[in-house]
Motif scaffolding. Structure first.
Motif, PDB file in Angstrom:
ATOM      1  N   ASN A 198       5.734   2.422  -3.392  1.00  0.00           N
ATOM      2  CA  ASN A 198       5.886   3.678  -2.653  1.00  0.00           C
ATOM      3  C   ASN A 198       7.046   4.490  -3.215  1.00  0.00           C
ATOM      4  OD1 ASN A 198       4.341   4.434  -0.021  1.00  0.00           O
ATOM      5  ND2 ASN A 198       4.357   2.189  -0.079  1.00  0.00           N
ATOM      6  N   PRO A 209       7.552   8.118   9.070  1.00  0.00           N
ATOM      7  CA  PRO A 209       7.642   8.110   7.609  1.00  0.00           C
ATOM      8  C   PRO A 209       6.254   8.145   6.964  1.00  0.00           C
ATOM      9  CG  PRO A 209       8.375   6.021   8.540  1.00  0.00           C
ATOM     10  CD  PRO A 209       8.009   6.883   9.684  1.00  0.00           C
ATOM     11  N   SER A 210       6.165   8.873   5.862  1.00  0.00           N
ATOM     12  CA  SER A 210       4.891   8.957   5.140  1.00  0.00           C
ATOM     13  C   SER A 210       4.857   7.847   4.102  1.00  0.00           C
ATOM     14  CB  SER A 210       4.786  10.310   4.454  1.00  0.00           C
ATOM     15  OG  SER A 210       4.880  11.333   5.408  1.00  0.00           O
ATOM     16  N   VAL A 211       4.025   6.856   4.363  1.00  0.00           N
ATOM     17  CA  VAL A 211       4.029   5.647   3.531  1.00  0.00           C
ATOM     18  C   VAL A 211       2.597   5.303   3.126  1.00  0.00           C
ATOM     19  CG1 VAL A 211       4.402   3.160   3.691  1.00  0.00           C
ATOM     20  CG2 VAL A 211       6.139   4.713   4.553  1.00  0.00           C
ATOM     21  N   TYR A 212       2.399   4.923   1.864  1.00  0.00           N
ATOM     22  CA  TYR A 212       1.079   4.442   1.427  1.00  0.00           C
ATOM     23  C   TYR A 212       1.003   2.962   1.780  1.00  0.00           C
ATOM     24  CZ  TYR A 212       1.112   8.774  -1.250  1.00  0.00           C
ATOM     25  OH  TYR A 212       1.190  10.089  -1.605  1.00  0.00           O
TER      26      TYR A 212
END
Lengths: 297, 254
Positions: free
Chosen positions: A93, A82-85
């Motif tokens: 997010n 998953p692309s997560v900050y």
């Protein structure tokens, strides 16, 4: 009706790999397991479906319309991790994606509830466990309220409980929310438990596509027999035209002969049968059958 | 209903929360103003004649601060900020998530560029505020005849000119940081170009046209700083359009 369709989709790379002439057909409302070994071209296919890569030839249709920015509104996608900050909370997010999609704030609470992450919404994402990050990734894909969800290796790195939870969640997306799911995975047992349809990709080509029941129906069940004189039993069955292979102290029969017929022949010949197992081939063995056939040309 | 570009900028601003990039907007100007203040307080000879007018003292002080900020800090600041902003997307492979959303791809590029431009403008605003605030410490040295306030309009005007001359530098560094995934590449290029600027900037022929020394021109005796401002702004717009087009058609493997 097909939710995702591709015709002769091709993208090869100079260094090797890619896909060739892929004719995908993902039925609407199905849970389509997209399986293949690492490097088979699963992620390349998904990137082509999402427009992250350009095809050299062929076309992609989403709900019957050529893939474009408009059709992307119907898709939710989670590609690999998953692309997560990490420096933002789970809530923030989701707020980033919500702003991009121009959705109401209520959508954040709805997806947090859907994936069971509300309790950790204001925790920093960098403090999330792998399973929580995966659920946050799913929540991000759900924000757009997609009718089609494309998940690339969603169970990567999850523990058994996490995998089981994910399985329940994915099933509910199809059953309760009438979504179409395309899930790529190299975990065949996982796909076998969840998918209604399957596409087997090997070296960039589809080796099988259709309902999972259709694939499994193609396989003959294996019968294992344990008896007191296996060598004599094997010869007896050979004589009756039944192929039996001795494996240790048991016989393996790979034919369409029903187990009760095998049992009757052995018992009638005075052999003592102490074990009789009819085993349906697993998706894994079917997969190896398909890929080995491809290997052999 | 907001345009996708506006939404992307809104999202970009939210992403800045809790980041070093946001803190740097305060730290970078503070370091420069602080250093010049300490230097004025500590150096042996008074930096200004004891009978100088307070307005002249403030002008000299602001000039010293702007000089260091524009020559040294600004190119490094733009380099670091652009790299930090780009890393928000490169680091956890965010592009694959963002680009799968139904927004024009160029909206992400434009939003990133706007965020960088805003951060640069914000640092200049902070610098303008810090000059009188930190500079008031000069009262500690009796030999510096400081009183009243500096001419903030004049400082803001100078920084406005610097900003326009830095437009091309901002777009260039944004493109570099977004194109290459590596933080090191983006920072190395920016730092090397800044160092090269020390040499190139001394040339009256090339200095005004090297993007990393263009921002210095309004503070030098360049005969036509307006020309540099115009060229920098136009080149920045042209380059941004080309980069947005390239971003729109680029393939993403990560």
């Amino acid at each position: 009706m097909l939710a995702i369709e591709s015709t002769k989709l091709t993208r090869r790379f100079p260094q090797g790999g890619g896909i060739s002439g892929l004719d995908l057909a993902v039925p609407t409302g199905s849970l389509y397991g997209f399986v293949g070994p690492n490097g088979a071209g699963k992620t390349t296919t998904i990137r082509l479906l999402l427009g992250l890569l350009r095809q050299q030839s062929g076309a992609v249709l989403i709900d019957g319309a050529p893939a474009s920015r408009t059709t992307r509104a119907k898709l939710g996608a989670l590609i690999e991790s998953p692309s997560v900050y990490g420096h933002l909370s789970g809530y923030d997010n989701l707020d980033v994606t919500r702003r991009l999609l121009d959705k109401p704030r209520a959508a954040i609470h709805a997806v947090l509830d859907r994936v069971g992450l509300r309790y950790a919404a204001h925790q920093r994402a960098s403090d999330y466990s792998l399973g929580m990050r995966q659920r946050l990734g799913l929540a991000l894909t759900l924000l757009a309220a997609p009718s089609i969800l494309i998940l690339d290796e969603p169970s990567n790195g999850l523990d058994p409980q996490g995998i089981a939870d994910l399985r329940v969640l994915l099933r509910s997306f199809v059953a309760e929310e009438r979504m179409t799911l395309m899930v790529s995975s190299h975990l065949l047992s996982e796909v076998e438990q969840t998918a209604t349809h399957i596409g087997v990709l090997y070296r960039g080509e589809l080796k099988f596509q259709g309902a999972i029941t259709e694939l499994l129906a193609k396989a003959r069940p294996l019968v294992y027999v344990g008896c007191d004189r296996p060598t004599e039993a094997a010869a007896l069955l050979h004589g009756a035209g039944i192929d039996a292979v001795q494996v240790d102290s048991r016989l393996r029969i790979d034919s369409a002969v029903p187990p009760h017929v095998v049992n009757r022949r052995l018992v009638d010949a005075g052999l003592r049968v102490n074990e009789l197992i009819s085993e349906r081939p697993s998706l894994e063995s079917m997969f190896f059958g398909l890929t080995q056939a491809a290997e052999g040309g | 209903m907001m345009s996708p570009y506006g939404r992307a900028l809104q999202a970009e601003i939210l992403k800045l929360r809790n980041t070093l990039a946001l803190r740097l907007t305060l730290i970078a100007p503070l370091v420069v103003v602080g250093l010049v203040t300490v230097q004025w307080l500590m150096q042996g000879r008074s930096p200004v004649p004891s009978d100088a007018l307070p307005a002249r003292v403030w002008a000299d002080f602001a000039g010293a601060v702007l000089g260091i900020f524009v020559i040294l800090m600004l190119p490094l600041y733009v380099t670091l900020q652009s790299a930090l902003l780009a890393q928000l997307e490169h680091q956890d492979r965010q592009w694959k998530h963002l680009l799968a959303l139904p927004l024009p791809r160029s909206s992400y590029f434009v939003a990133k560029l706007m965020a960088l431009a805003l951060l640069v403008a914000l640092s200049m605003l902070v610098l303008t505020v810090l000059i009188p605030v930190v500079g008031s410490l000069l009262h500690l040295r009796a030999s510096i005849p400081i009183a009243g306030w500096p001419d903030l309009i004049d400082i803001a005007r100078s920084l406005g000119r610097v900003y326009l001359c830095a437009a091309l530098l901002i777009v260039l560094q944004a493109c570099i940081a977004l194109y290459w995934k590596s933080f090191t590449v983006a920072v190395s290029i920016g730092m090397s170009a800044t160092v090269m600027g020390f040499i190139i900037g001394q040339s009256s022929e090339f200095g005004p046209w090297f993007p990393w020394t263009m921002p210095i021109q309004p503070l030098t005796r360049h005969p036509a700083p307006e020309q540099v401002m115009l060229i920098s702004s136009l080149a920045a717009v042209l380059m941004a359009i080309l980069a947005a087009y390239e971003f729109e058609r680029r393939e993403f493997f990560d």
